[in-house]
Design a protein around this motif. Sequence first.
Motif, PDB file in Angstrom:
ATOM      1  N   GLY A 152     -31.436  35.738 106.132  1.00  0.00           N
ATOM      2  CA  GLY A 152     -30.965  34.534 105.435  1.00  0.00           C
ATOM      3  C   GLY A 152     -31.102  34.553 103.929  1.00  0.00           C
ATOM      4  O   GLY A 152     -31.001  33.511 103.307  1.00  0.00           O
ATOM      5  N   VAL A 153     -31.301  35.747 103.320  1.00  0.00           N
ATOM      6  CA  VAL A 153     -31.506  35.798 101.868  1.00  0.00           C
ATOM      7  C   VAL A 153     -30.417  36.641 101.211  1.00  0.00           C
ATOM      8  O   VAL A 153     -30.151  37.759 101.636  1.00  0.00           O
ATOM      9  N   VAL A 154     -29.791  36.090 100.165  1.00  0.00           N
ATOM     10  CA  VAL A 154     -28.828  36.875  99.388  1.00  0.00           C
ATOM     11  C   VAL A 154     -29.315  36.925  97.944  1.00  0.00           C
ATOM     12  O   VAL A 154     -29.504  35.876  97.307  1.00  0.00           O
ATOM     13  N   GLU A 185     -34.828  31.246  91.243  1.00  0.00           N
ATOM     14  CA  GLU A 185     -34.817  32.122  90.077  1.00  0.00           C
ATOM     15  C   GLU A 185     -35.021  33.560  90.559  1.00  0.00           C
ATOM     16  O   GLU A 185     -35.811  33.800  91.477  1.00  0.00           O
ATOM     17  N   PHE A 186     -34.321  34.511  89.974  1.00  0.00           N
ATOM     18  CA  PHE A 186     -34.452  35.934  90.315  1.00  0.00           C
ATOM     19  C   PHE A 186     -35.714  36.478  89.640  1.00  0.00           C
ATOM     20  O   PHE A 186     -35.873  36.349  88.427  1.00  0.00           O
ATOM     21  N   LEU A 187     -36.607  37.064  90.440  1.00  0.00           N
ATOM     22  CA  LEU A 187     -37.848  37.629  89.893  1.00  0.00           C
ATOM     23  C   LEU A 187     -37.691  39.135  89.756  1.00  0.00           C
ATOM     24  O   LEU A 187     -37.190  39.794  90.657  1.00  0.00           O
ATOM     25  N   GLU A 190     -42.172  44.818  90.878  1.00  0.00           N
ATOM     26  CA  GLU A 190     -42.360  45.643  92.075  1.00  0.00           C
ATOM     27  C   GLU A 190     -42.888  44.734  93.189  1.00  0.00           C
ATOM     28  O   GLU A 190     -43.775  43.915  92.967  1.00  0.00           O
ATOM     29  N   GLU A 191     -42.337  44.921  94.387  1.00  0.00           N
ATOM     30  CA  GLU A 191     -42.759  44.088  95.523  1.00  0.00           C
ATOM     31  C   GLU A 191     -43.932  44.719  96.256  1.00  0.00           C
ATOM     32  O   GLU A 191     -44.000  45.942  96.388  1.00  0.00           O
ATOM     33  N   ALA A 192     -44.823  43.887  96.776  1.00  0.00           N
ATOM     34  CA  ALA A 192     -45.913  44.379  97.622  1.00  0.00           C
ATOM     35  C   ALA A 192     -46.296  43.284  98.601  1.00  0.00           C
ATOM     36  O   ALA A 192     -46.021  42.107  98.374  1.00  0.00           O
TER      37      ALA A 192
HETATM   38  P1  AMP Z   1     -37.494  37.041 101.781  1.00  0.00           P
HETATM   39  O1  AMP Z   1     -36.866  36.961 103.144  1.00  0.00           O
HETATM   40  O2  AMP Z   1     -37.760  35.721 101.132  1.00  0.00           O
HETATM   41  O3  AMP Z   1     -38.662  37.997 101.741  1.00  0.00           O
HETATM   42  O4  AMP Z   1     -36.443  37.817 100.880  1.00  0.00           O
HETATM   43  C1  AMP Z   1     -35.961  39.092 101.223  1.00  0.00           C
HETATM   44  C2  AMP Z   1     -35.961  39.982 100.028  1.00  0.00           C
HETATM   45  O5  AMP Z   1     -35.138  39.412  99.002  1.00  0.00           O
HETATM   46  C3  AMP Z   1     -37.329  40.121  99.364  1.00  0.00           C
HETATM   47  O6  AMP Z   1     -38.104  41.111  99.978  1.00  0.00           O
HETATM   48  C4  AMP Z   1     -36.945  40.492  97.956  1.00  0.00           C
HETATM   49  O7  AMP Z   1     -36.592  41.861  97.865  1.00  0.00           O
HETATM   50  C5  AMP Z   1     -35.703  39.682  97.732  1.00  0.00           C
HETATM   51  N1  AMP Z   1     -36.034  38.412  97.063  1.00  0.00           N
HETATM   52  C6  AMP Z   1     -36.346  37.234  97.653  1.00  0.00           C
HETATM   53  N2  AMP Z   1     -36.594  36.283  96.735  1.00  0.00           N
HETATM   54  C7  AMP Z   1     -36.421  36.863  95.529  1.00  0.00           C
HETATM   55  C8  AMP Z   1     -36.512  36.389  94.182  1.00  0.00           C
HETATM   56  N3  AMP Z   1     -36.799  35.128  93.884  1.00  0.00           N
HETATM   57  N4  AMP Z   1     -36.261  37.279  93.184  1.00  0.00           N
HETATM   58  C9  AMP Z   1     -35.937  38.560  93.462  1.00  0.00           C
HETATM   59  N5  AMP Z   1     -35.816  39.060  94.705  1.00  0.00           N
HETATM   60  C10 AMP Z   1     -36.056  38.226  95.729  1.00  0.00           C
END
Ligand code: AMP
Length: 425
Positions: A152-154, A185-187, A190-192
Amino acid sequence: MKVLLIGSGGREHSLAWALAKSPKLTKLYAAPGNAGITAHAELSDLDVSNHAGVIAFCQDKQIEFVVVGPEAPLVAGLVDDLNAAGIKAFGPAKVPAQLEGSKAFTKAVCDEADIPTAGYGRFDNEAGALAYVREKGAPIVIKADGLAAGKGVVVAMTLAEAEAAVTACFEGSFGAAGSEVVIEEFLEGEEASFFVLSDGTNALPLATAQDHKRAYDGDEGPNTGGMGAYSPAPVLTDDLIADVMKRIIEPTIVTLAKRGTPFKGVLYAGLMITADGPKLIEYNTRFGDPECQVLMMRLQSDLLELMLASAEGTLDQCSADWSDDVALTVVMAAKGYPGSYDKGTEIKGINNAASAGVEVFHAGTKADGDKVLANGGRVLNVTALGTSVKAAQQAAYEAVQKIDWPDGFCRTDIGWRAVTRENGN
Ligand code: AMP
Ligand code: GLY
């Protein structure tokens, strides 16, 4: 103690494997389980959505503790119903499970507790959502509010993509999950992932991990549930972990306790390490899959004791001990995943691949006599320990070579970011 484990993925195989090491365990049941889990548990085809049926099964088998692996039964209130019937369970009740079940719920907790997260707007109508994305511009992130199985995330890099995602949500692409939309907002960073156990009051840090969500090498291709992972995540230093505990995890636990809906179970924080410090991307209220597999390889404490302490409110008396080794897992998936793929193809050589420090967890398999058949998209998790990311990576890929499954594929670069870091680049 007799225990029932709910779920059928690689996460649950690794949980079964770890639970089986506990001296406290007398018998493990799993519903529905998979071919790998049969080594540790008696499988039952119990309908997990029928809570009365699960309770009757527990009473019949004298099961005292239920471990819930996936999110859907948590959000459906299985733990509430088990507790009401006098059966202990690992995992949050229905309301605190909304930390995963509703992105708007989590954002409201963040507002209430001043937790660092992406700025956002929340909309129940298309016109309002479109006006907001046009005002903010791209890049911007569009999220269906409810559970959408990770789809559900774009992350929209252009305004046109963002508008299309908003329209798709309100046109029902994600079913009921998309009737409300959170726009963020786009963050950048690096993800962890960071995992913590809570008993409603206390928060016990577990460990860190990083996963690879894209299907193909170089982090290219479509998003998946995860094609591999490793633990620990080198980006999360001890100082950053202390900061995450103080500014993100502890305020969340305190806020839910204050509301009268304490969070018990495992809290999985998806973090972005930005130039301004760690920010919360999302919460999940269960172990990650495949992150759980690497955590279980490194865990040296008794998992059953830790889970019981979470359910019983005694986590302050516990510690979680970890191997200093790195664990890395490679997901073997059916060709075509995450699109359409065949089921029922035969996999050989699994037993040859396992050795000291290497475990092959089953994610989507089914036993057919002596044969193991693929029964899902993500099928096996080849998991290895090593003294470095590079060593764990080598051991995992050597084991992958021993598996004979022409209908499967895997990424060949799991851990690349951490290996680059180890090489000092
Ligand atoms: P989620 O299901 O919320 O974890 O989102 C799936 C993926 O989308 C995340 O692992 C991130 O790579 C990306 N994502 C979600 N929210 C953001 C955000 N605010 N800014 C940048 N990337 C995001
Ligand atoms: N591997 C990502 C998740 O379990 O949500």
